[in-house]
Design a protein around this motif. Structure first.
Motif, PDB file in Angstrom:
ATOM      1  N   ILE A 180      18.284  35.059   0.945  1.00 27.55           N
ATOM      2  CA  ILE A 180      18.919  33.802   1.343  1.00 27.55           C
ATOM      3  C   ILE A 180      20.275  33.656   0.651  1.00 27.55           C
ATOM      4  CG2 ILE A 180      18.739  31.287   1.206  1.00 27.55           C
ATOM      5  CD1 ILE A 180      15.744  31.553   1.640  1.00 27.55           C
ATOM      6  N   ASP A 181      20.355  34.017  -0.624  1.00 33.80           N
ATOM      7  CA  ASP A 181      21.638  33.971  -1.326  1.00 33.80           C
ATOM      8  C   ASP A 181      22.656  34.879  -0.635  1.00 33.80           C
ATOM      9  OD1 ASP A 181      20.748  32.157  -3.159  1.00 33.80           O
ATOM     10  OD2 ASP A 181      20.413  33.617  -4.771  1.00 33.80           O
ATOM     11  N   ARG A 182      22.204  36.041  -0.201  1.00 38.59           N
ATOM     12  CA  ARG A 182      23.099  36.989   0.465  1.00 38.59           C
ATOM     13  C   ARG A 182      23.560  36.437   1.820  1.00 38.59           C
ATOM     14  NH1 ARG A 182      24.150  42.193  -0.745  1.00 38.59           N
ATOM     15  NH2 ARG A 182      24.992  43.521   0.925  1.00 38.59           N
ATOM     16  N   MET A 183      22.633  35.811   2.540  1.00 41.45           N
ATOM     17  CA  MET A 183      23.001  35.211   3.827  1.00 41.45           C
ATOM     18  C   MET A 183      24.044  34.119   3.635  1.00 41.45           C
ATOM     19  SD  MET A 183      19.239  34.817   5.603  1.00 41.45           S
ATOM     20  CE  MET A 183      18.357  36.215   6.311  1.00 41.45           C
ATOM     21  N   ALA A 184      23.815  33.252   2.639  1.00 44.62           N
ATOM     22  CA  ALA A 184      24.739  32.150   2.389  1.00 44.62           C
ATOM     23  C   ALA A 184      26.097  32.653   1.922  1.00 44.62           C
ATOM     24  CB  ALA A 184      24.141  31.192   1.367  1.00 44.62           C
ATOM     25  N   ALA A 185      26.109  33.758   1.191  1.00 40.46           N
ATOM     26  CA  ALA A 185      27.365  34.311   0.690  1.00 40.46           C
ATOM     27  C   ALA A 185      28.221  34.888   1.810  1.00 40.46           C
ATOM     28  CB  ALA A 185      27.079  35.382  -0.355  1.00 40.46           C
ATOM     29  N   GLY A 186      27.641  35.048   3.010  1.00 41.44           N
ATOM     30  CA  GLY A 186      28.405  35.582   4.134  1.00 41.44           C
ATOM     31  C   GLY A 186      29.498  34.656   4.623  1.00 41.44           C
ATOM     32  N   GLY A 187      29.424  33.381   4.247  1.00 39.54           N
ATOM     33  CA  GLY A 187      30.493  32.470   4.586  1.00 39.54           C
ATOM     34  C   GLY A 187      30.380  31.817   5.952  1.00 39.54           C
ATOM     35  N   GLY A 188      29.216  31.909   6.601  1.00 35.88           N
ATOM     36  CA  GLY A 188      29.033  31.257   7.888  1.00 35.88           C
ATOM     37  C   GLY A 188      28.814  29.765   7.749  1.00 35.88           C
ATOM     38  N   ARG A 189      28.455  29.123   8.862  1.00 34.14           N
ATOM     39  CA  ARG A 189      28.253  27.671   8.842  1.00 34.14           C
ATOM     40  C   ARG A 189      26.787  27.281   8.714  1.00 34.14           C
ATOM     41  NH1 ARG A 189      30.186  24.808  13.715  1.00 34.14           N
ATOM     42  NH2 ARG A 189      29.927  26.752  14.887  1.00 34.14           N
ATOM     43  N   PHE A 190      25.892  28.049   9.340  1.00 30.53           N
ATOM     44  CA  PHE A 190      24.492  27.644   9.400  1.00 30.53           C
ATOM     45  C   PHE A 190      23.568  28.808   9.065  1.00 30.53           C
ATOM     46  CE2 PHE A 190      26.716  25.158  12.746  1.00 30.53           C
ATOM     47  CZ  PHE A 190      26.541  23.885  12.223  1.00 30.53           C
ATOM     48  N   LEU A 191      22.444  28.478   8.405  1.00 33.53           N
ATOM     49  CA  LEU A 191      21.294  29.372   8.296  1.00 33.53           C
ATOM     50  C   LEU A 191      20.157  28.729   9.065  1.00 33.53           C
ATOM     51  CD1 LEU A 191      21.153  30.638   4.588  1.00 33.53           C
ATOM     52  CD2 LEU A 191      22.433  31.550   6.533  1.00 33.53           C
ATOM     53  N   MET A 192      19.509  29.507   9.937  1.00 33.32           N
ATOM     54  CA  MET A 192      18.398  29.020  10.756  1.00 33.32           C
ATOM     55  C   MET A 192      17.179  29.873  10.409  1.00 33.32           C
ATOM     56  SD  MET A 192      20.457  28.259  14.335  1.00 33.32           S
ATOM     57  CE  MET A 192      21.005  29.948  14.607  1.00 33.32           C
ATOM     58  N   LEU A 193      16.277  29.318   9.601  1.00 30.80           N
ATOM     59  CA  LEU A 193      15.205  30.090   8.985  1.00 30.80           C
ATOM     60  C   LEU A 193      13.849  29.472   9.267  1.00 30.80           C
ATOM     61  CD1 LEU A 193      16.919  30.414   5.479  1.00 30.80           C
ATOM     62  CD2 LEU A 193      17.196  31.958   7.453  1.00 30.80           C
ATOM     63  N   SER A 194      12.848  30.324   9.476  1.00 30.14           N
ATOM     64  CA  SER A 194      11.481  29.832   9.677  1.00 30.14           C
ATOM     65  C   SER A 194      10.948  29.209   8.403  1.00 30.14           C
ATOM     66  CB  SER A 194      10.555  30.977  10.103  1.00 30.14           C
ATOM     67  OG  SER A 194      10.860  31.418  11.411  1.00 30.14           O
ATOM     68  N   THR A 195      10.291  28.073   8.556  1.00 33.84           N
ATOM     69  CA  THR A 195       9.688  27.382   7.418  1.00 33.84           C
ATOM     70  C   THR A 195       8.481  26.595   7.908  1.00 33.84           C
ATOM     71  OG1 THR A 195      10.141  25.899   5.544  1.00 33.84           O
ATOM     72  CG2 THR A 195      11.163  25.342   7.661  1.00 33.84           C
ATOM     73  N   TYR A 196       7.565  26.340   7.007  1.00 36.36           N
ATOM     74  CA  TYR A 196       6.336  25.608   7.323  1.00 36.36           C
ATOM     75  C   TYR A 196       6.309  24.360   6.448  1.00 36.36           C
ATOM     76  CZ  TYR A 196       4.767  29.783   9.820  1.00 36.36           C
ATOM     77  OH  TYR A 196       4.668  30.830  10.700  1.00 36.36           O
ATOM     78  N   PRO A 197       6.908  23.251   6.893  1.00 36.99           N
ATOM     79  CA  PRO A 197       7.091  22.085   6.024  1.00 36.99           C
ATOM     80  C   PRO A 197       5.804  21.417   5.562  1.00 36.99           C
ATOM     81  CG  PRO A 197       7.706  21.582   8.297  1.00 36.99           C
ATOM     82  CD  PRO A 197       7.514  23.056   8.222  1.00 36.99           C
TER      83      PRO A 197
END
Length: 313
Positions: A180-197
């Motif tokens: 997730i840190d690597r994805m965020a470091a890519g500099g995009g606008r959004f992360l869309m990730l599976s989660t089970y709230p």
């Protein structure tokens, strides 16, 4: 489209839709031609969306053999199982003008291409070459490519959004955090990730076995997502019915991580500045002036936090 298209309550692939094997073969030939690829940039987003739906209907009704069908390999990622999330993601992508998407753990991409009609650039990453072969043989959309790679080491720079549908659940907790840190470091606008709230606590999976994860709970501690897109209807008898795709703004994730790191540093600095007696005991203000190293008061109002090597004799 078929001129004798029935009402939408009928299932695609039935005779009333006119989707026969000959129709499927002809449509796939047309959409993979050089003329079609040249025309694609000039088509409207709404037409592309309709095209993608029809294309996926064709692909899902091809005769591919039981071993290669999406239903047999990825029951949670079939066209039918992803109907709800496709609609929600398509709306989000269109409303937020997402022009490029990196799909980490794309599998055979049999459902994702149903939401990427208006996207100029799509990259699907998967570690399994067999599933990538299926994706390449069934996706004819311009600007779409598939590469073999490890999502933990991928380069996510240059994409408006990163999508990962159920793939993070195969990683250990530590690897999820790093990815997730690597994805965020890519500099995009959004992360869309599976989660089970609805999941109360996260288990670890160092051996790579799949399990549901709640990305807002420890050890991940992501902030509440900007949007929570539910994949299923709530079912009290199904512990995984809260399965959703959380949409986070990358800027929010980076700010949250910075706040966590500042809090951790402040806690460490405060701990180092506290006076310890010879046994590693932090002393309250009211008792510090009565205490020398190697001695502590007899009152039980202090707390043992840790042994500080600087004070061990």
């Amino acid at each position: 489209m078929s001129p004798n298209r029935p009402n939408l309550e009928e299932k695609p692939g039935l005779p009333g839709w006119g989707i026969t094997p000959e129709y499927i073969s002809r449509w796939l030939d047309v959409t993979s031609s050089e003329e079609w690829l040249a025309l694609w940039p000039f088509l409207s987003p709404s037409f592309k969306s309709v095209h993608n739906r029809l294309l996926n209907y064709c692909l899902m009704h091809q005769t591919t053999g039981d071993a290669a069908t999406p239903e047999a390999l990825w029951p949670g990622s079939t066209w039918q199982a992803t109907q709800r999330i496709r609609h929600l993601l398509s709306s989000f992508i269109e409303e937020n003008r997402v022009g490029s998407l990196c799909d980490a753990g794309c599998g055979n991409a049999n459902w994702v291409v149903g939401i990427t009609g208006g996207i100029d650039s799509y990259l699907g990453i998967d570690i399994d070459e067999a599933t990538l072969s299926l994706a390449r043989s069934s996706c004819f959309l311009p600007g779409h490519r598939f590469e073999r790679g490890n999502m933990m080491e991928a380069d996510y720079s240059g994409y408006d959004a990163v999508l990962s549908h159920d793939a993070l659940s195969f990683l250990s907790n530590a690897d999820i955090l790093r990815t997730i840190d690597r994805m965020a470091a890519g500099g995009g606008r959004f992360l869309m990730l599976s989660t089970y709230p609805a999941l109360g606590a996260n288990m670890d999976s160092p051996g790579g076995a799949w399990r549901p994860i709640n990305l807002t709970k420890p050890p991940f501690n992501l902030p509440e997502p900007l949007h929570l897109l539910p994949e299923r209807q709530a079912n009290p008898n199904d512990p995984n019915s809260s399965k959703s795709i959380g949409v986070w703004m990358v800027s929010d994730l980076l700010a949250s991580r910075a706040d966590q790191e500042r809090a951790a540093r402040a806690g460490a600095e405060q701990s180092d500045a506290l006076p310890f007696d010879g046994r590693g005991v932090i002393l309250p203000d009211s008792q510090r002036r009565y205490t020398d190293l190697g001695h502590h008061p007899t009152t039980p109002s202090f707390s043992i936090l840790r042994i500080s090597p600087r004070w061990v004799r």
